[in-house]
Design a protein around this motif. Structure first.
Motif, PDB file in Angstrom:
ATOM      1  N   GLY A  18       0.776  -1.229   0.000  1.00 59.47           N
ATOM      2  CA  GLY A  18       0.000   0.000   0.000  1.00 59.47           C
ATOM      3  C   GLY A  18       0.814   1.289   0.000  1.00 59.47           C
ATOM      4  O   GLY A  18       1.764   1.474  -0.774  1.00 59.47           O
ATOM      5  N   VAL A  42      -3.003  -0.018  11.227  1.00 59.52           N
ATOM      6  CA  VAL A  42      -4.123  -0.945  11.018  1.00 59.52           C
ATOM      7  C   VAL A  42      -5.414  -0.193  11.318  1.00 59.52           C
ATOM      8  O   VAL A  42      -5.418   0.792  12.063  1.00 59.52           O
ATOM      9  CB  VAL A  42      -3.999  -2.201  11.913  1.00 59.52           C
ATOM     10  CG1 VAL A  42      -2.871  -3.097  11.418  1.00 59.52           C
ATOM     11  CG2 VAL A  42      -3.777  -1.836  13.377  1.00 59.52           C
ATOM     12  N   SER A 101      -5.125  10.309   8.940  1.00 62.76           N
ATOM     13  CA  SER A 101      -6.330   9.950   8.179  1.00 62.76           C
ATOM     14  C   SER A 101      -7.314  11.107   8.327  1.00 62.76           C
ATOM     15  O   SER A 101      -7.246  11.867   9.308  1.00 62.76           O
ATOM     16  CB  SER A 101      -6.956   8.675   8.753  1.00 62.76           C
ATOM     17  OG  SER A 101      -8.275   8.500   8.274  1.00 62.76           O
TER      18      SER A 101
HETATM   19  N1  LIG Z   1      -6.050   2.981   2.694  1.00 65.58           N
HETATM   20  C1  LIG Z   1      -6.792   3.954   3.218  1.00 65.58           C
HETATM   21  O1  LIG Z   1      -7.962   4.204   2.831  1.00 65.58           O
HETATM   22  C2  LIG Z   1      -6.200   4.807   4.296  1.00 65.58           C
HETATM   23  C3  LIG Z   1      -6.852   6.020   4.605  1.00 65.58           C
HETATM   24  C4  LIG Z   1      -6.345   6.825   5.602  1.00 65.58           C
HETATM   25  C5  LIG Z   1      -5.181   6.455   6.254  1.00 65.58           C
HETATM   26  N2  LIG Z   1      -4.556   5.282   5.946  1.00 65.58           N
HETATM   27  C6  LIG Z   1      -3.343   4.931   6.700  1.00 65.58           C
HETATM   28  O2  LIG Z   1      -2.306   4.631   5.814  1.00 65.58           O
HETATM   29  C7  LIG Z   1      -1.350   3.794   6.471  1.00 65.58           C
HETATM   30  C8  LIG Z   1      -0.955   2.657   5.536  1.00 65.58           C
HETATM   31  O3  LIG Z   1      -2.078   1.858   5.282  1.00 65.58           O
HETATM   32  P1  LIG Z   1      -2.390   1.219   3.855  1.00 65.58           P
HETATM   33  O4  LIG Z   1      -3.693   1.738   3.421  1.00 65.58           O
HETATM   34  O5  LIG Z   1      -1.214   1.340   2.957  1.00 65.58           O
HETATM   35  O6  LIG Z   1      -2.645  -0.305   4.313  1.00 65.58           O
HETATM   36  P2  LIG Z   1      -1.883  -1.658   4.045  1.00 65.58           P
HETATM   37  O7  LIG Z   1      -1.646  -1.884   2.605  1.00 65.58           O
HETATM   38  O8  LIG Z   1      -2.628  -2.680   4.829  1.00 65.58           O
HETATM   39  O9  LIG Z   1      -0.455  -1.414   4.723  1.00 65.58           O
HETATM   40  C9  LIG Z   1      -0.280  -1.384   6.108  1.00 65.58           C
HETATM   41  C10 LIG Z   1       1.200  -1.559   6.377  1.00 65.58           C
HETATM   42  O10 LIG Z   1       1.407  -1.511   7.806  1.00 65.58           O
HETATM   43  C11 LIG Z   1       2.180  -2.633   8.171  1.00 65.58           C
HETATM   44  N3  LIG Z   1       1.844  -3.092   9.511  1.00 65.58           N
HETATM   45  C12 LIG Z   1       0.615  -3.369  10.017  1.00 65.58           C
HETATM   46  N4  LIG Z   1       0.732  -3.861  11.265  1.00 65.58           N
HETATM   47  C13 LIG Z   1       2.054  -3.884  11.543  1.00 65.58           C
HETATM   48  C14 LIG Z   1       2.807  -4.313  12.652  1.00 65.58           C
HETATM   49  N5  LIG Z   1       2.227  -4.847  13.758  1.00 65.58           N
HETATM   50  N6  LIG Z   1       4.160  -4.208  12.612  1.00 65.58           N
HETATM   51  C15 LIG Z   1       4.760  -3.700  11.510  1.00 65.58           C
HETATM   52  N7  LIG Z   1       4.094  -3.277  10.424  1.00 65.58           N
HETATM   53  C16 LIG Z   1       2.765  -3.384  10.437  1.00 65.58           C
HETATM   54  C17 LIG Z   1       1.856  -3.721   7.139  1.00 65.58           C
HETATM   55  O11 LIG Z   1       2.941  -4.610   7.024  1.00 65.58           O
HETATM   56  P3  LIG Z   1       2.972  -6.133   7.522  1.00 65.58           P
HETATM   57  O12 LIG Z   1       1.550  -6.650   7.525  1.00 65.58           O
HETATM   58  O13 LIG Z   1       3.859  -6.819   6.540  1.00 65.58           O
HETATM   59  O14 LIG Z   1       3.568  -6.068   8.900  1.00 65.58           O
HETATM   60  C18 LIG Z   1       1.730  -2.887   5.877  1.00 65.58           C
HETATM   61  O15 LIG Z   1       2.994  -2.699   5.289  1.00 65.58           O
HETATM   62  C19 LIG Z   1      -2.007   3.347   7.766  1.00 65.58           C
HETATM   63  O16 LIG Z   1      -1.483   4.109   8.844  1.00 65.58           O
HETATM   64  C20 LIG Z   1      -3.476   3.690   7.568  1.00 65.58           C
HETATM   65  O17 LIG Z   1      -4.161   3.944   8.771  1.00 65.58           O
HETATM   66  C21 LIG Z   1      -5.039   4.463   4.973  1.00 65.58           C
END
Ligand SMILES: NC(=O)c1ccc[n+]([C@@H]2O[C@H](COP(=O)([O-])OP(=O)(O)OC[C@H]3O[C@@H](n4cnc5c(N)ncnc54)[C@H](OP(=O)(O)O)[C@@H]3O)[C@@H](O)[C@H]2O)c1
Length: 264
Positions: A17, A93, A142
């Motif tokens: 992501g 997460v 977010s």
């Molecule tokens: N997508 C959206 O709509 C959205 C909107 C607003 C904000 N965000 C924010 O954007 C950020 C990235 O999210 P994303 O959308 O790119 O989601 P994603 O594809 O699920 O990526 C999340 C990342 O966080 C890592 N992660 C999760 N738990 C972890 C842990 N315990 N230790 C180490 N790494 C961990 C995962 O890696 P592993 O699983 O390999 O550990 C993955 O690389 C987050 O903070 C999320 O809240 C996303």
């Protein structure tokens, strides 16, 4: 974030992501990388790809940022490696559900990753950044930082923390060259929705940004000196007015007396 000076960016949550896309863009800008996440296979694949494509040095750190040991391992790297001048606190997460149906341990893990790890890693990076008077922290928040719905109570709370922690750091660092940017995405097409009670295909497509557009907009905001970046908001005045209203409200709290409506 110039590519004329050798520098290293540490990106958490780089296995998919938004984090993986930051890694790609920062590599394209010439930064060496330290990529952090739990999924070793994903990180290795990305590291090989980016090192081969952009000729940068890429190191992977397999760490669980919901644990003290994982956070300490990454924190120690931030303290020891003086080449690190960019920290992207992206790992996160977003378990969705009502506060009474989400298991407590799921909320605890979210707080550990979204809040505790982000705080520890910022505090690990900052002394070196301040001593060198150089460095950038990008905190991924977010739009839920300023709103909450019945299925987002704890997640919104965690992202409100990210926003206000970033705002406080900006104030602490205002006389330095150390920068903190809060990025507040709305919906972005990533794996974060997999297995969620709100899957990606339940959201109207036109409301969801691509991860490439999100990171490019966030980096454009960083390049233009923004402290808070709302990639999907067209009318930037809305944020200015939101901040003005907050400042006016805060100033109005400083009276020392109950408001007249509470005096009988
Ligand atoms: N997508 C959206 O709509 C959205 C909107 C607003 C904000 N965000 C924010 O954007 C950020 C990235 O999210 P994303 O959308 O790119 O989601 P994603 O594809 O699920 O990526 C999340 C990342 O966080 C890592 N992660 C999760 N738990 C972890 C842990 N315990 N230790 C180490 N790494 C961990 C995962 O890696 P592993 O699983 O390999 O550990 C993955 O690389 C987050 O903070 C999320 O809240 C996303």
């Amino acid at each position: 974030m110039s590519n004329t000076t050798r520098s290293t960016a540490l990106v958490t949550g780089a296995s998919s992501g938004i984090g993986a896309t930051y890694a790609r863009r920062l590599a394209a800008r010439g930064h060496d990388l330290i990529l952090v996440a739990r999924r070793a296979d994903r990180l290795e694949q990305l590291a090989n790809d980016l090192a081969g494509t952009y000729g940068v040095a890429v190191r992977t750190v397999i760490a669980d940022l919901s644990t003290e040991a994982g956070v300490a391992e990454v924190g120690d790297i931030l303290k020891a490696d003086v080449s690190v001048d960019i920290l992207v606190n992206n790992a996160g997460v977003s378990p969705l559900g009502s506060s009474t149906t989400l298991p407590q341990e799921v909320i605890d893990t979210m707080i550990a990753v979204n809040i505790t790890a982000l705080t520890h890693l910022s505090r690990a990076a900052l002394p070196g950044f301040i001593a060198r008077n150089r460095g950038t922290i990008v905190n991924i928040g977010s739009v839920m930082a300023f709103n909450a719905f019945p299925i987002t109570s704890a997640y919104s709370g965690s992202k409100a923390y990210v926003l206000l922690f970033s705002k406080g750091l900006q104030a602490e660092l205002k006389d330095t060259n150390v920068r903190v940017q809060a990025v507040l995405p709305a919906g972005v097409a990533t794996e974060i929705y997999d297995g969620s009670i709100m899957p990606l295909d339940s959201i109207p497509k036109e409301l969801v940004m691509s991860v490439d557009n999100l990171v490019d907009a966030a980096l454009a905001g960083l390049d233009s000196g923004e402290s808070t970046t709302l990639p999907s908001v067209n009318d930037a005045e809305l944020w200015t007015r939101y901040e003005s209203a907050r400042d006016a409200l805060f100033a109005a709290t400083q009276t020392g007396n109950p408001a007249s409506r509470y005096r009988f």
